[in-house]
Scaffold this motif. Structure first.
Motif, short mmCIF file in Angstrom:
data_model
loop_
_atom_site.label_atom_id
_atom_site.label_comp_id
_atom_site.label_asym_id
_atom_site.label_seq_id
_atom_site.Cartn_x
_atom_site.Cartn_y
_atom_site.Cartn_z
N CYS A 298 0.77 -1.20 0.08
CA CYS A 298 0.10 0.05 -0.19
C CYS A 298 1.02 1.27 -0.02
N SER B 8 -3.69 4.80 -0.06
CA SER B 8 -4.91 4.05 0.43
C SER B 8 -4.98 3.65 1.57
N VAL B 9 -3.90 4.03 2.64
CA VAL B 9 -4.22 3.97 3.97
C VAL B 9 -3.37 5.18 4.62
N ASN C 197 -9.76 5.96 2.47
CA ASN C 197 -8.58 5.26 2.87
C ASN C 197 -8.64 4.26 4.31
N ALA D 99 -5.90 -1.72 4.92
CA ALA D 99 -6.35 -1.60 3.57
C ALA D 99 -7.37 -2.66 3.42
N ARG E 123 -9.51 -1.60 0.24
CA ARG E 123 -8.61 -1.08 -0.67
C ARG E 123 -7.31 -2.32 -1.07
#
Length: 200
Positions: free
Chosen positions: A3, A65-66, A93, A194, A199
């Motif tokens: 990620c 994404s995180v 996120n 994630a 994600r």
């Protein structure tokens, strides 16, 4: 592929600890962190205007994404950490808190464990619309730096069903970097965040 992660932290108090944590995580080419701004850039953005700093932080979150909140003694009450958390939710996120009080700073000092920042930001329902809330002076109030309603479809977790504030921490994990061997485990914690947000 790992990620792309935004690290949120209290710059003045915890930048040394945060860098140590980040350096443990970035061990190969496919783990990329965002949010480690040069101090002079961050301070210059703060001097311009609130809107300029908000834009700066939103741009920092792009393509991530995180969001990993590195929590020290005072992190939970920091205005711009809260803003990064709120914008992370709006962006979809994954979120997690990693306590870093057990990491030594540049003076070789340990810190004091603080409140989980995700305990002091939440969401609630009002007249059929969802809003952010924050803790101020020990009470929940409407979040002031993003006052618009949030579409339920923008949330990766179950939306609130009443005007009772649901803390973000209800949906997110919290870890202790020193006590839980973060050096070895932080990559897995980030991957879990994630996955919880869909994600991965």
């Amino acid at each position: 592929m790992a990620c792309k992660t935004f690290f949120s932290f209290h710059y003045t108090e915890d930048v040394w600890r945060a860098l140590n944590v980040r350096n443990c995580w970035v061990v190969n080419d496919d783990q990329e962190s965002v949010g480690f701004f040069d101090g002079s850039v961050f301070e210059a953005s703060k001097k311009e205007s609130d809107d300029a700093l908000k834009t700066f932080l939103r741009n920092g979150l792009k393509n991530t994404s995180v969001t990993c909140v590195l929590s020290g003694q005072y992190t939970a009450s920091r205005r711009w950490v809260r803003y990064e958390i709120v914008r992370s939710v709006l962006k979809g996120n994954g979120l997690l808190t990693v306590d870093i009080h057990g990491v030594r700073n540049n003076a070789k000092e340990l810190g004091v464990k603080g409140t989980d920042p995700l305990v002091e930001v939440g969401v609630y329902l009002s007249n059929g619309k969802i809003y952010f809330a924050e803790v101020k002076d020990g009470k929940w109030v409407k979040y002031s730096d993003y006052a618009s309603a949030i579409p339920a479809s923008d949330l990766w977790f179950e939306p609130p069903a009443s005007n009772a504030v649901v803390k973000l921490s209800k949906h997110c994990m919290r870890y202790d970097f020193a006590a839980q061997n973060g050096r070895e485990n932080i990559a897995g914690w980030i991957e879990t965040a994630a996955a919880l947000a869909g994600r991965r």
